[in-house]
Design a protein around this motif. Structure first.
Motif, PDB file in Angstrom:
ATOM      1  N   LEU A 145       7.553   5.543   9.832  1.00  0.00           N
ATOM      2  CA  LEU A 145       8.782   6.213   8.617  1.00  0.00           C
ATOM      3  C   LEU A 145       8.771   7.625   8.219  1.00  0.00           C
ATOM      4  CD1 LEU A 145      10.502   2.739   8.142  1.00  0.00           C
ATOM      5  CD2 LEU A 145      10.998   4.517  10.092  1.00  0.00           C
ATOM      6  N   ILE A 146       7.662   7.705   7.486  1.00  0.00           N
ATOM      7  CA  ILE A 146       7.163   8.432   6.019  1.00  0.00           C
ATOM      8  C   ILE A 146       7.280   9.943   6.591  1.00  0.00           C
ATOM      9  CG2 ILE A 146       5.644   9.231   4.196  1.00  0.00           C
ATOM     10  CD1 ILE A 146       4.733   5.900   4.057  1.00  0.00           C
ATOM     11  N   HIS A 195       0.501  -1.005   0.081  1.00  0.00           N
ATOM     12  CA  HIS A 195      -0.465  -0.222  -0.393  1.00  0.00           C
ATOM     13  C   HIS A 195       1.102   1.491   0.282  1.00  0.00           C
ATOM     14  CE1 HIS A 195      -3.923  -2.496   0.594  1.00  0.00           C
ATOM     15  NE2 HIS A 195      -3.195  -2.926   1.306  1.00  0.00           N
ATOM     16  N   LEU A 196       2.481   1.225  -0.338  1.00  0.00           N
ATOM     17  CA  LEU A 196       2.871   2.016  -0.149  1.00  0.00           C
ATOM     18  C   LEU A 196       2.545   3.489  -1.010  1.00  0.00           C
ATOM     19  CD1 LEU A 196       5.247   3.248   0.927  1.00  0.00           C
ATOM     20  CD2 LEU A 196       6.773   2.535  -0.771  1.00  0.00           C
ATOM     21  N   PRO A 197       2.134   3.339  -2.019  1.00  0.00           N
ATOM     22  CA  PRO A 197       1.617   3.943  -3.372  1.00  0.00           C
ATOM     23  C   PRO A 197       0.759   4.954  -2.932  1.00  0.00           C
ATOM     24  CG  PRO A 197       2.719   1.807  -4.620  1.00  0.00           C
ATOM     25  CD  PRO A 197       2.169   1.336  -2.481  1.00  0.00           C
ATOM     26  N   TYR A 198       0.016   4.319  -2.692  1.00  0.00           N
ATOM     27  CA  TYR A 198      -0.975   4.832  -1.660  1.00  0.00           C
ATOM     28  C   TYR A 198      -1.334   5.754  -0.364  1.00  0.00           C
ATOM     29  CZ  TYR A 198      -6.079   4.768   0.610  1.00  0.00           C
ATOM     30  OH  TYR A 198      -6.983   5.615   0.978  1.00  0.00           O
ATOM     31  N   LEU A 199      -0.244   5.484   0.403  1.00  0.00           N
ATOM     32  CA  LEU A 199       0.526   5.581   1.452  1.00  0.00           C
ATOM     33  C   LEU A 199       0.827   7.499   0.818  1.00  0.00           C
ATOM     34  CD1 LEU A 199       0.635   3.444   3.872  1.00  0.00           C
ATOM     35  CD2 LEU A 199      -0.814   4.837   3.913  1.00  0.00           C
ATOM     36  N   LEU A 200       2.402   7.155  -0.268  1.00  0.00           N
ATOM     37  CA  LEU A 200       2.844   8.194  -0.495  1.00  0.00           C
ATOM     38  C   LEU A 200       1.786   9.617  -0.935  1.00  0.00           C
ATOM     39  CD1 LEU A 200       6.185   6.837  -1.729  1.00  0.00           C
ATOM     40  CD2 LEU A 200       5.485   7.974   0.376  1.00  0.00           C
ATOM     41  N   GLY A 201       0.905   8.840  -1.847  1.00  0.00           N
ATOM     42  CA  GLY A 201       0.327   9.812  -2.408  1.00  0.00           C
ATOM     43  C   GLY A 201      -1.082  10.187  -1.546  1.00  0.00           C
TER      44      GLY A 201
END
Length: 225
Positions: free
Chosen positions: A196-197, A13-19
């Motif tokens: 971390l993000i 789900h990293l791309p979704y979270l980075l959005g």
């Protein structure tokens, strides 16, 4: 404890979270610059304005610095529709953070105004500058250098403070983390990744602001001390 960590369920789900992280930065950016502009004129009014204007600005600052931002946004999002003023959740959150920031940034910038030397103001007067010209060409460049470090720190705080939007359904980083954690029940993994993000966002913001401060305003800020 028989809990088995499954970080793969978070990484996918990293791309979704980075959005969501990008939206957090956008909210912080708009709230900061809108608040800085309002705060600049607020600080100018306190230092150079008439007594009645100073009382109004001080009242604004007292209200917004002594009530929680979450309450202020609640009023914008839930109370104003009762009188016909309806706004989206992201608009209410961004506007609420902007109005809140303006109060704190007015106090920060007021300190910058007071740090301007009288000789500089006298020189501007001798050159025939009016107050707005003095503000633009003398005061603002001076206070930009004097208060850049606390302004940088405040922007980093706003990046983190944008997480308040999750309470109102805004899909910034924390809001998206809640969505994912609710769907896959991997709460620990998701929020460790989100932490971390956030660390990455604040370090990147601090480093970027430090570079700008060093090369544009000749001051040290952020990580560059």
């Amino acid at each position: 404890m028989n809990y088995t960590f499954q970080f793969g369920q978070a990484i996918i789900h990293l791309p979704y979270l980075l959005g969501g992280a990008l939206l957090s930065l956008q909210i912080a950016f708009i709230a900061f610059w809108g608040g800085a502009a309002m705060g600049l004129f607020g600080a100018f009014g306190i230092v150079y304005g008439r007594p009645w204007l100073r009382h109004i600005i001080q009242g604004y600052i007292t209200f917004f610095t002594n009530t929680p931002a979450v309450v202020q946004i609640f009023f914008l999002f839930y109370a104003l529709p009762e009188v016909g003023l309806v706004m989206s959740s992201i608009t209410a959150v961004t506007l609420g953070l902007m109005l809140n920031s303006a109060a704190y940034l007015a106090e920060i910038q007021r300190a910058g105004f007071l740090s301007v030397r009288q000789s500089e103001l006298d020189a501007a007067l001798t050159l025939g500058m009016n107050r707005l010209q003095t503000l633009r060409y003398v005061i603002v460049p001076h206070i930009a250098r004097a208060i850049y470090p606390p302004l940088s720190s405040f922007f980093v705080w706003l990046v983190l403070g944008s997480s308040i939007g999750a309470l109102y359904g805004v899909e910034e980083l924390t809001g998206r983390a809640l969505n994912v954690a609710t769907s896959n029940l991997r709460t620990i993994e998701i929020f460790l990744l989100v932490a971390l993000i956030y660390i990455g966002l604040t370090l990147a913001a601090s480093l970027s602001l430090g570079l700008v401060g060093r090369h544009v305003f000749r001051v040290k800020g952020g990580l560059l001390r």
